[in-house]
Design a protein around this motif. Structure first.
Motif, PDB file in Angstrom:
ATOM      1  N   ASN A  25       0.797  -1.220   0.000  1.00 36.95           N
ATOM      2  CA  ASN A  25       0.000   0.000   0.000  1.00 36.95           C
ATOM      3  C   ASN A  25       0.834   1.277   0.000  1.00 36.95           C
ATOM      4  O   ASN A  25       0.554   2.214   0.740  1.00 36.95           O
ATOM      5  CB  ASN A  25      -0.958   0.006   1.186  1.00 36.95           C
ATOM      6  CG  ASN A  25      -2.236  -0.756   0.869  1.00 36.95           C
ATOM      7  OD1 ASN A  25      -2.553  -0.941  -0.304  1.00 36.95           O
ATOM      8  ND2 ASN A  25      -2.932  -1.201   1.869  1.00 36.95           N
ATOM      9  N   LEU A  26       1.847   1.265  -0.843  1.00 34.46           N
ATOM     10  CA  LEU A  26       2.583   2.518  -1.067  1.00 34.46           C
ATOM     11  C   LEU A  26       1.884   3.232  -2.225  1.00 34.46           C
ATOM     12  O   LEU A  26       1.352   2.578  -3.124  1.00 34.46           O
ATOM     13  CB  LEU A  26       4.031   2.223  -1.448  1.00 34.46           C
ATOM     14  CG  LEU A  26       4.892   1.576  -0.362  1.00 34.46           C
ATOM     15  CD1 LEU A  26       6.246   1.176  -0.945  1.00 34.46           C
ATOM     16  CD2 LEU A  26       5.101   2.510   0.815  1.00 34.46           C
ATOM     17  N   LEU A  27       1.887   4.552  -2.170  1.00 33.84           N
ATOM     18  CA  LEU A  27       1.261   5.308  -3.263  1.00 33.84           C
ATOM     19  C   LEU A  27       2.217   5.324  -4.446  1.00 33.84           C
ATOM     20  O   LEU A  27       3.346   5.817  -4.322  1.00 33.84           O
ATOM     21  CB  LEU A  27       0.949   6.730  -2.791  1.00 33.84           C
ATOM     22  CG  LEU A  27      -0.164   6.811  -1.745  1.00 33.84           C
ATOM     23  CD1 LEU A  27      -0.093   8.108  -0.982  1.00 33.84           C
ATOM     24  CD2 LEU A  27      -1.518   6.651  -2.403  1.00 33.84           C
ATOM     25  N   ASP A  28       1.757   4.791  -5.585  1.00 32.11           N
ATOM     26  CA  ASP A  28       2.679   4.644  -6.719  1.00 32.11           C
ATOM     27  C   ASP A  28       3.062   5.970  -7.358  1.00 32.11           C
ATOM     28  O   ASP A  28       4.013   6.045  -8.129  1.00 32.11           O
ATOM     29  CB  ASP A  28       2.093   3.682  -7.764  1.00 32.11           C
ATOM     30  CG  ASP A  28       0.763   4.146  -8.305  1.00 32.11           C
ATOM     31  OD1 ASP A  28       0.255   5.162  -7.804  1.00 32.11           O
ATOM     32  OD2 ASP A  28       0.229   3.506  -9.224  1.00 32.11           O
ATOM     33  N   THR A  29       2.318   7.031  -7.049  1.00 31.28           N
ATOM     34  CA  THR A  29       2.651   8.332  -7.645  1.00 31.28           C
ATOM     35  C   THR A  29       3.721   9.079  -6.842  1.00 31.28           C
ATOM     36  O   THR A  29       4.268  10.065  -7.306  1.00 31.28           O
ATOM     37  CB  THR A  29       1.396   9.224  -7.722  1.00 31.28           C
ATOM     38  OG1 THR A  29       0.713   9.138  -6.487  1.00 31.28           O
ATOM     39  CG2 THR A  29       0.487   8.801  -8.852  1.00 31.28           C
ATOM     40  N   LEU A  30       3.960   8.609  -5.618  1.00 32.02           N
ATOM     41  CA  LEU A  30       4.941   9.275  -4.750  1.00 32.02           C
ATOM     42  C   LEU A  30       6.249   8.481  -4.716  1.00 32.02           C
ATOM     43  O   LEU A  30       6.225   7.254  -4.839  1.00 32.02           O
ATOM     44  CB  LEU A  30       4.397   9.380  -3.318  1.00 32.02           C
ATOM     45  CG  LEU A  30       3.578  10.626  -2.958  1.00 32.02           C
ATOM     46  CD1 LEU A  30       2.370  10.768  -3.855  1.00 32.02           C
ATOM     47  CD2 LEU A  30       3.144  10.590  -1.510  1.00 32.02           C
ATOM     48  N   THR A  31       7.362   9.181  -4.522  1.00 30.55           N
ATOM     49  CA  THR A  31       8.632   8.482  -4.382  1.00 30.55           C
ATOM     50  C   THR A  31       8.628   7.762  -3.021  1.00 30.55           C
ATOM     51  O   THR A  31       7.772   8.047  -2.175  1.00 30.55           O
ATOM     52  CB  THR A  31       9.825   9.457  -4.409  1.00 30.55           C
ATOM     53  OG1 THR A  31       9.700  10.349  -3.306  1.00 30.55           O
ATOM     54  CG2 THR A  31       9.882  10.255  -5.701  1.00 30.55           C
ATOM     55  N   TYR A  43      -0.809   6.725 -13.925  1.00 29.27           N
ATOM     56  CA  TYR A  43      -0.326   8.103 -13.850  1.00 29.27           C
ATOM     57  C   TYR A  43       0.799   8.178 -12.837  1.00 29.27           C
ATOM     58  O   TYR A  43       0.570   8.350 -11.656  1.00 29.27           O
ATOM     59  CB  TYR A  43      -1.441   9.037 -13.397  1.00 29.27           C
ATOM     60  CG  TYR A  43      -2.564   9.158 -14.364  1.00 29.27           C
ATOM     61  CD1 TYR A  43      -2.314   9.444 -15.699  1.00 29.27           C
ATOM     62  CD2 TYR A  43      -3.869   9.002 -13.956  1.00 29.27           C
ATOM     63  CE1 TYR A  43      -3.352   9.575 -16.586  1.00 29.27           C
ATOM     64  CE2 TYR A  43      -4.919   9.136 -14.843  1.00 29.27           C
ATOM     65  CZ  TYR A  43      -4.646   9.415 -16.156  1.00 29.27           C
ATOM     66  OH  TYR A  43      -5.670   9.549 -17.030  1.00 29.27           O
ATOM     67  N   THR A  44       1.990   7.977 -13.285  1.00 28.79           N
ATOM     68  CA  THR A  44       3.108   8.071 -12.353  1.00 28.79           C
ATOM     69  C   THR A  44       4.140   9.034 -12.912  1.00 28.79           C
ATOM     70  O   THR A  44       4.527   8.933 -14.069  1.00 28.79           O
ATOM     71  CB  THR A  44       3.745   6.693 -12.157  1.00 28.79           C
ATOM     72  OG1 THR A  44       2.720   5.797 -11.757  1.00 28.79           O
ATOM     73  CG2 THR A  44       4.811   6.728 -11.084  1.00 28.79           C
ATOM     74  N   HIS A  45       4.513   9.961 -12.048  1.00 33.19           N
ATOM     75  CA  HIS A  45       5.534  10.898 -12.480  1.00 33.19           C
ATOM     76  C   HIS A  45       6.891  10.265 -12.238  1.00 33.19           C
ATOM     77  O   HIS A  45       7.201   9.867 -11.124  1.00 33.19           O
ATOM     78  CB  HIS A  45       5.401  12.191 -11.678  1.00 33.19           C
ATOM     79  CG  HIS A  45       6.406  13.208 -12.072  1.00 33.19           C
ATOM     80  ND1 HIS A  45       6.252  13.984 -13.177  1.00 33.19           N
ATOM     81  CD2 HIS A  45       7.577  13.541 -11.515  1.00 33.19           C
ATOM     82  CE1 HIS A  45       7.301  14.784 -13.283  1.00 33.19           C
ATOM     83  NE2 HIS A  45       8.117  14.531 -12.289  1.00 33.19           N
ATOM     84  N   ARG A  73       1.869  15.243  -6.859  1.00 32.24           N
ATOM     85  CA  ARG A  73       2.235  14.044  -7.617  1.00 32.24           C
ATOM     86  C   ARG A  73       1.063  13.554  -8.471  1.00 32.24           C
ATOM     87  O   ARG A  73       1.248  13.146  -9.610  1.00 32.24           O
ATOM     88  CB  ARG A  73       2.668  12.928  -6.669  1.00 32.24           C
ATOM     89  CG  ARG A  73       4.041  13.143  -6.061  1.00 32.24           C
ATOM     90  CD  ARG A  73       5.127  12.951  -7.074  1.00 32.24           C
ATOM     91  NE  ARG A  73       6.445  13.041  -6.475  1.00 32.24           N
ATOM     92  CZ  ARG A  73       7.572  13.161  -7.157  1.00 32.24           C
ATOM     93  NH1 ARG A  73       7.545  13.235  -8.468  1.00 32.24           N
ATOM     94  NH2 ARG A  73       8.724  13.219  -6.548  1.00 32.24           N
ATOM     95  N   GLN A  74      -0.138  13.611  -7.904  1.00 28.40           N
ATOM     96  CA  GLN A  74      -1.322  13.220  -8.674  1.00 28.40           C
ATOM     97  C   GLN A  74      -1.459  14.123  -9.901  1.00 28.40           C
ATOM     98  O   GLN A  74      -1.686  13.676 -11.017  1.00 28.40           O
ATOM     99  CB  GLN A  74      -2.592  13.370  -7.824  1.00 28.40           C
ATOM    100  CG  GLN A  74      -2.764  12.334  -6.767  1.00 28.40           C
ATOM    101  CD  GLN A  74      -3.176  11.004  -7.357  1.00 28.40           C
ATOM    102  OE1 GLN A  74      -2.326  10.160  -7.589  1.00 28.40           O
ATOM    103  NE2 GLN A  74      -4.444  10.819  -7.624  1.00 28.40           N
ATOM    104  N   LYS A 103      -6.057   4.981  -3.948  1.00 23.50           N
ATOM    105  CA  LYS A 103      -5.124   5.873  -3.249  1.00 23.50           C
ATOM    106  C   LYS A 103      -5.811   6.561  -2.067  1.00 23.50           C
ATOM    107  O   LYS A 103      -5.236   6.705  -0.992  1.00 23.50           O
ATOM    108  CB  LYS A 103      -4.586   6.925  -4.216  1.00 23.50           C
ATOM    109  CG  LYS A 103      -3.738   6.328  -5.319  1.00 23.50           C
ATOM    110  CD  LYS A 103      -3.104   7.395  -6.171  1.00 23.50           C
ATOM    111  CE  LYS A 103      -2.271   6.766  -7.271  1.00 23.50           C
ATOM    112  NZ  LYS A 103      -2.995   6.569  -8.506  1.00 23.50           N
ATOM    113  N   LEU A 130      -6.169   4.354   0.859  1.00 22.73           N
ATOM    114  CA  LEU A 130      -4.916   4.233   1.608  1.00 22.73           C
ATOM    115  C   LEU A 130      -4.720   5.462   2.499  1.00 22.73           C
ATOM    116  O   LEU A 130      -4.305   5.348   3.661  1.00 22.73           O
ATOM    117  CB  LEU A 130      -3.749   4.066   0.630  1.00 22.73           C
ATOM    118  CG  LEU A 130      -2.392   3.984   1.274  1.00 22.73           C
ATOM    119  CD1 LEU A 130      -2.316   2.794   2.221  1.00 22.73           C
ATOM    120  CD2 LEU A 130      -1.302   3.870   0.233  1.00 22.73           C
TER     121      LEU A 130
END
Lengths: 254, 648
Positions: A96-102, B188-190, B279-280, B548, B551
């Protein structure tokens, strides 16, 4: 006694139409500060329900829960969010890590939610990253990491706010045995070096043997309890297997 | 089976289809209203250039329908993506892609049929509103207008064509997309910030190009207007294209860089869910950079379109004021004193349409241009003169003060003639006359010379007569100037040269009305399509967002904080392509002001600003409507309140 968590006569019903299912049946136990406790049981024994209730994302039907002196059963939803944010750290089975965040951003997210300053955030990030050996992964995205690395990042996120209690829901469920062992070493470090109090739900007796104390659930009741009591892990493992055999051997051992 | 399933899906998915439904309904309503205006018998009878206007408007509606089909086709791909898991389940259950396509087309067909009915009902009101606008533009009395069968049929045909084209786009999407991608959707990933410097530089250059394009447009416009001998529009066209390209590129480069730059701020990163929002946003903007660029261009087009409507309207008024200062001017069409005209016959015909209040005779004299020392009004070798007494009598009709010339002359020219006459000297019959200024009134005659030189009566005593005629002051009532003009043309009164302000007004108004209706229609279509694209794009990413936000809930973010985070995320994405087009209204107003000023009509800066503010207001209202709809749908789908689905 310095109890972080007190579960008193907790009962939980699930209503499905006219049928009510009792998931937890007047359970009581407590967790001491700095303790590493495992909850084991078969599917449907009520361990996930128990975890959700302690994690303040589900409500009890009866009974009381105190976390660090705060009653979870008397809080409103808005206050429970604050409890989840400030008092709890959670490690999930699917990372459950957010894939958009590092990775670094994922770990510091709980501090950001508490509006901690940039300098303090960086200090805490360094502390947990060094302790868990992930300082060179901080600028990567979760998809660039292996399962074990992701779970260690999830652990770092869970402990960065120094929560009163770290909850782990089948943390090794998605890992191979090598990574599972590495992760459990990580949990030991969190517990021993950083002083985290951990409550972990697991099926696996090997994983359970890392804990100081093990609660066995069956049909919503605490059926048995094992205390390490200075024993080696291998010894505890054998005792767990004995309890499981007595329990019916239906814990789904890997 | 498919019909029942499709109907059930539509009922179940109605909230998610809301944006699509609203857009199709509004599109049909607009189309229906414009098509009825095109086939309005009442207007066609009035519009002098009926047939070409109708043809042009039909071309505009077909073009708008093509744009709608393209956008709706693109939009349906979002809807497909939004329900990717459901379709993935159908696929795993053994349905073929054709089955899914059929199911989806049946669903959209049901929606489109209902939208067509609602759109037509809405269009009935919109049509009356549009007719009120058109009749106001044509300066005729508004009366309740009946709908035309042809208009209804054209709407049905175009709506059908739009549906078929967008259905073809859906078929193409479903046919070519891999099952895995359909089930997984977009990620959608930066990824890192290695290109941020490049895109930041590109954004900076684009901004410079945009500013340069606007300045260039203004400078070239000025040059073109002042170089009356060989006006060259190439510079203007290049500047315009450069500015348009810069808007698109600016949005693309900003979409790829701005979030990265904001993420560098350690102060901002520590504020609650700011990093999550950024990030989103980074993922959404990067994935839709080109789309946002073109949306910004379309929205700019809407702002500029509304200003163009206003300029068009100003131009009509100013054109009439400049070229037709009097209600009617009649003269002999031959430059000879002998060419006589039967004015009695003319006046009897005119009286059938409108009463004549007054007629004032005048004489225009001619002389060789060598008599004027200094600036020359035209390339012609001849100059035209009006006596002071004639000037006073004629322009008294327009409320001008009488003048008294003594050894001087007065220039009477059209307002679009820019010439410096100072220092000019006129010599007639050995007598010298100095330049005595330029009249604030407009020159009226003759058509081949925009400048008349007003001289003392004594100076004209021995000059050659060029034209003799009458200026008529007609009653203020509206009459059919075109019909009068055509009747006079048919009767062919010998040697008569006549011009009517009313027929020119009708002619200009009808072409102006069709241009304004076309611009407004296209602007409205662009605006609604842009909004629909943005809203559907937001909705297509909701299934990923849902995970997301669950979470975030588990990490201790309450419902209120989640709503705030979602609002920030959607608001930033939604308003990203709006900010620059809104700012662009400032240079657009300045250039419009310059254009009107260059046309010599006197820039009405306040009204232009009001038009721009009104346009922005309407734009903002439509934006907020779509944003609110998208936000509420997203909130319902994404925000976790602690329900069982939020559990791990």
């Amino acid at each position: 006694m310095d109890d972080i968590l007190q579960v008193k006569n907790v009962t939980k019903y699930y209503n499905s139409g006219s049928v009510a299912t009792k998931a937890l049946n007047s359970i009581s136990f407590s967790v001491r500060k700095g303790e590493f406790i495992a909850v084991m049981g078969a599917s449907g024994s009520g361990k996930s329900t128990l975890l959700n209730i302690i994690a303040a994302i589900d409500k009890v039907s009866a009974g009381e829960i105190y976390l660090d002196g705060i009653s979870l059963t008397e809080q409103k939803e808005s206050s429970l969010s604050v409890v989840r944010r400030d008092k709890l750290g959670v490690v999930f089975q699917e990372y459950n890590l957010l894939d958009t965040l590092t990775v670094g951003e994922n770990i510091t997210l709980p501090l950001n939610l508490k509006h901690i300053g940039a300098a303090e955030t960086q200090k805490q990030l360094k502390r947990v990253a060094d302790a868990l050996g992930i300082h060179d992964q901080l600028d990567k995205f979760p998809r660039d990491l292996s399962g074990g690395q992701r779970q260690r990042a999830a652990c770092a996120r869970a402990i960065i706010t120094c929560p009163a209690l770290v909850l782990a829901d089948e943390p090794t469920g998605a890992l191979d045995s090598k990574n599972a062992k590495l992760l459990m070493n990580c949990f030991e470090q969190m517990n021993q070096k950083l002083g985290s109090t951990i409550l972990m739900v697991t099926h696996d007796p090997v994983i359970g043997s890392y804990a100081d104390r093990i609660l066995f659930l069956k049909d919503g009741n605490i059926w048995n309890e094992l205390d390490r009591g200075g024993r080696e892990r291998q010894e505890l493992y054998r005792d767990i297997l004995s309890v499981m055999a007595a329990l019916g051997g239906d814990l789904g051992v890997h | 089976m498919f019909t029942r399933l499709a109907l059930r899906n539509v009922r179940r998915q109605i909230r998610n289809y809301l944006i699509y439904f609203i857009t199709v309904s509004i599109n049909v309503a607009l189309m229906f209203a414009v098509n009825n205006v095109i086939f309005s018998q009442q207007l066609l009878e009035y519009m002098a250039a009926g047939s070409p206007v109708r043809g042009a408007l039909i071309a505009v509606t077909v073009f708008a329908a093509l744009v709608s089909a393209f956008v709706l086709g693109y939009a349906t791909a979002f809807l497909l993506r939004f329900r990717k898991r459901e379709f993935g389940t159908y696929l795993t259950m053994g349905m073929t892609r054709k089955n899914i396509l059929l199911l989806f087309l049946l669903e959209t067909l049901f929606l489109c049929v209902v939208a067509l009915i609602i759109g037509i009902l809405l269009g009935l009101f919109l049509y009356q509103g549009l007719m009120a606008l058109v009749t106001a533009l044509l300066e005729v009395e508004f009366s309740f207008s009946l709908c035309s069968v042809k208009g209804l049929l054209l709407t049905a045909v175009l709506s059908g064509a739009v549906f078929l084209l967008s259905a073809a786009a859906s078929a193409g999407y479903l046919g070519t997309t891999r099952i895995y991608r359909l089930v997984q959707g977009d990620q959608y990933t930066h990824h890192g910030n290695i290109h941020i410097r490049f895109w930041s530089a590109a954004a900076f250059l684009s901004l410079a190009a945009l500013i340069g394009g606007c300045i260039g447009f203004s400078v070239f416009l000025d040059q073109m207007y002042h170089n009356t001998t060989a006006p060259n529009p190439v510079g203007i066209i290049i500047s315009g294209i450069a500015a348009a390209a810069a808007i698109v590129l600016l949005h693309i480069s900003l979409a790829k860089s701005i979030v990265g730059l904001l993420l560098k701020s350690s102060c901002l990163r520590c504020k609650g869910t700011a990093v999550f929002v950024l990030r989103q946003l980074s993922g959404q903007l990067s994935a839709n950079a080109v789309m946002t660029g073109f949306l910004a261009l379309l929205i700019c087009g809407t702002v500029i379109g509304s200003l163009s409507c206003f300029i068009q309207r100003i131009n009509v008024k100013a054109y009439l004021e400049t070229y037709y200062p009097f209600d009617m001017v009649a003269s002999n069409d031959m430059p000879e004193e002998t060419a006589s005209v039967d004015y009695t016959k003319l006046e009897s015909i005119v009286s059938r349409y409108v009463s004549i209040r007054q007629r004032v005779p005048y004489t225009v004299y001619i002389a060789d241009s060598s008599c004027l020392d200094g600036a020359q009004p035209t390339d012609s070798t001849a100059l035209h003169f009006l006596r002071q007494s004639d000037y006073n009598k004629l322009y008294q009709l327009r409320g001008a003060k009488a003048i008294q010339l003594a050894d001087e002359f007065l220039i009477l020219s059209r307002s679009d003639m820019k010439q410096d006459w100072s220092g000019s000297r006129l010599t007639l019959e050995g007598q010298c006359y100095a330049y005595g200024g330029t009249s604030g009134q407009q020159s009226f005659s003759p058509p081949y010379s925009p400048v008349l030189i007003v001289i003392p009566d004594s100076a004209a005593a021995k000059m050659k007569v060029e034209i003799q005629g009458f200026v008529y002051d007609l009653d203020d009532q509206r009459f059919d100037g075109m019909a009068l003009y055509n009747q006079l043309f048919d009767m062919n009164i010998q040697n008569l040269d006549v011009s009517f302000k009313e027929s020119a007004r009708q002619l200009k108004n009808s072409s102006s009305a069709s241009i304004i209706v076309s611009i407004l229609y296209l602007s409205a279509v662009f605006l609604f399509m842009s909004m629909a694209l943005l809203a559907l794009k937001v909705l297509s990413g909701l299934s990923g967002d849902r995970q997301k936000y669950r979470l975030l809930y588990r990490l201790g973010i309450g419902e209120r904080e989640q709503k705030r985070t979602l609002f920030q995320q959607l608001f930033s994405f939604f308003f990203f392509p709006y900010i620059f087009p809104a700012l662009m209204s400032i240079p657009a107003v300045l250039i419009a002001q310059q254009l009107i000023s260059l046309d010599g009509y006197g820039a009405d800066g306040r009204t232009l600003r009001q038009v721009a503010i009104l346009t922005l207001f309407i734009l903002t209202v439509v934006y907020l409507l779509y944003f609110t709809a998208a936000y509420f749908i997203a909130k319902k789908n994404v925000i976790c309140h602690g329900e069982p689905e939020c559990m791990p």
